[in-house]
Design a protein around this motif. Sequence first.
Motif, PDB file in Angstrom:
ATOM      1  N   GLY A 219       7.962   6.085  -5.350  1.00 31.24           N
ATOM      2  CA  GLY A 219       7.131   6.535  -4.236  1.00 31.24           C
ATOM      3  C   GLY A 219       7.538   5.843  -2.951  1.00 31.24           C
ATOM      4  N   THR A 220       6.810   6.141  -1.859  1.00 30.08           N
ATOM      5  CA  THR A 220       7.020   5.492  -0.565  1.00 30.08           C
ATOM      6  C   THR A 220       5.932   4.445  -0.372  1.00 30.08           C
TER       7      THR A 220
ATOM      8  N   SER B 227       0.837  -1.195   0.000  1.00 31.30           N
ATOM      9  CA  SER B 227       0.000   0.000   0.000  1.00 31.30           C
ATOM     10  C   SER B 227       0.871   1.243   0.000  1.00 31.30           C
ATOM     11  N   ASP B 228       0.293   2.339  -0.483  1.00 35.18           N
ATOM     12  CA  ASP B 228       0.996   3.625  -0.424  1.00 35.18           C
ATOM     13  C   ASP B 228       0.646   4.376   0.856  1.00 35.18           C
TER      14      ASP B 228
ATOM     15  N   ILE C 210      -1.527  -3.691  -4.051  1.00 37.81           N
ATOM     16  CA  ILE C 210      -1.315  -5.104  -4.382  1.00 37.81           C
ATOM     17  C   ILE C 210      -1.911  -5.954  -3.278  1.00 37.81           C
ATOM     18  N   GLN C 211      -2.760  -6.901  -3.647  1.00 40.42           N
ATOM     19  CA  GLN C 211      -3.283  -7.920  -2.751  1.00 40.42           C
ATOM     20  C   GLN C 211      -3.092  -9.264  -3.423  1.00 40.42           C
ATOM     21  N   GLN C 212      -2.255 -10.095  -2.834  1.00 37.41           N
ATOM     22  CA  GLN C 212      -1.882 -11.354  -3.478  1.00 37.41           C
ATOM     23  C   GLN C 212      -2.046 -12.502  -2.497  1.00 37.41           C
TER      24      GLN C 212
ATOM     25  N   ARG D 281       8.336  -0.197   5.679  1.00 39.40           N
ATOM     26  CA  ARG D 281       8.326   0.933   4.744  1.00 39.40           C
ATOM     27  C   ARG D 281       9.586   0.890   3.888  1.00 39.40           C
ATOM     28  N   PHE D 282       9.428   1.168   2.600  1.00 38.72           N
ATOM     29  CA  PHE D 282      10.580   1.260   1.706  1.00 38.72           C
ATOM     30  C   PHE D 282      10.276   2.299   0.630  1.00 38.72           C
ATOM     31  N   ARG D 283      11.324   2.704  -0.072  1.00 31.84           N
ATOM     32  CA  ARG D 283      11.170   3.709  -1.130  1.00 31.84           C
ATOM     33  C   ARG D 283      11.534   3.112  -2.477  1.00 31.84           C
TER      34      ARG D 283
END
Length: 559
Positions: free
Chosen positions: A413-414, A387-388, A397-399, A436-438
């Motif tokens: 984005g973040t 998620s953003d 994304i839902q997997q 969290r990642f960028r």
Amino acid sequence: MAKQAEAIWGGLIGRAAFVGAFVLFGGVWQLAMAQPSGADGSDFVYRVQPGDTLISLAERYMDSVQGWRLLQQRNHVADPYRLQPGSLLRIPFDRIPVVPATAQVVFARDATTGGKPLQAGTKLAEDAQIDTGDKGAVTLAFDDGTRVTVPPGSHVALSRVRAFARAGLIDVRVHVKKGEAESNVAPKKSGVGRYEISTPALVTGVRGTRFRVQASEAGSTSSVLEGEVATSAGRQKQAVKAGFGVVASAGHLKRTALPAAPRLDTIPQLVQTPCLRATWQPVKGAVGYRAAVARDAALTELTAYQSSKAPAATLCGDEDGDYILVVQSVDALGLTSESATRPFTVRLHPEAPYTIQPASDRTYRSGDVAFAWAMVSDAGSYDLEVSDAETFASPVIQQHGKDVRLVRPLTAGTWWWRVRSVAADGKTGPWSDAQRFRVLDIPLDAAPTAAVDAGDDGKLHAHWSALSPELVASGARTRVQLAGDTSFAKPIVDIVSEGNEATLPRPPSGVYYIRTGVDLGDAASVVYAKPQRIDVGSFVGDSARSPVQSGDGNLLLND
């Protein structure tokens, strides 16, 4: 769990003698109860029912039908065939035949008798000695349903375990040499013969009540939870009711009110971490607290005992199920309160996977981004969300699937991502902590800098669910181990982490296992979660040097 209903069964105040001080429990009569009514000194007391005669009672309870003559004389009965219903009749104990009986172990943990481990189902005879370890406990049941629970650090002897042959009632004496015992006597309200608990300084004769007896070098205490008590030490006599207790020391008794029970309103009803840091408001007059976890509504299968001077306890376990938190206040005299209880549910399995990549707060090249996590042994599949927003209100994304590594395209984005395990029956475990990642638009020919990291640093990044702030404040840390097999006999990595992530040297290609545990400062008592599998190997990179999914879905890391 609702507070157990107050017992209303009782009897005449009994008598028992012991050098020093003695305490004897009783209560009040209730006409609707069954006819056996308990002990009064050397006599068994019976409440007459319609149709009873002295001859029928002698035949039922005594060693000879001719005993009716003794009953007539002792009870001043004019007509042996005409007895007043509801009246009390005394039958001498020495004329009631006794037979050997046993105490059955209904729960045992780290407890022994004669050096041999105790287990549920074991039957103990008279003269058996019971020892509980520092984390042990045992609960015994007698034929009438009476139960006695022995907590950690106690030594108890079954001095007498018999039954009155024709009365169907117990004749039991328990000696607490060290530690404590809590009794729930005749919970079925079907009558009591004799039940007595003694310590080196205190004798407690009881029926139809609940109480705790504790023995230590400083003296003995008895905390009365239900029923009524008559106490005597030398010429001293004191009536003690439920909610009060007595302290016996050097032949003297001191009576005082029990401390109030703590309130456990803030304890969560759902726990999804292996350790619970339970806190409550301080109780006036309490100098300490005792906490345990019960596995049954009767509060006899107790585990995770802990004593604390502060109004808090750290209780750990790794089995899903419904439990009850049990906490007692302790005052300066050693008297304990009624148990405060709070039901809660533990749901740990299937456990949240340890997340590997994207690593927390790292930067990756836009395009295909690899998501990887460890393999959980009791998971049939996994749910992945990206998620953003940290709230995951609208995941991009839902997997759902069986793979433990997926590659999905992401723009600059973040982002936040999380994963959870799903059991074969569809039961879902807790989500992993969000990472969290960028993602940046980085040209392929751009020179790497300290501020721009494509994510391939040759290290193994592991992330796990963070400990609660309360646990961290109490000094808890996370112990992390990496090993080549599930025994962890020779771990490759064994470290204590202050947070919820670790950067480990990447081992050679092969199958490895990682596990974490809550470390409270004693490495020997760390509660570990189940190991999770990591397959470290080589995989082929695409034109953007992004990892490519392996065919069997296992997690593969660059070598």
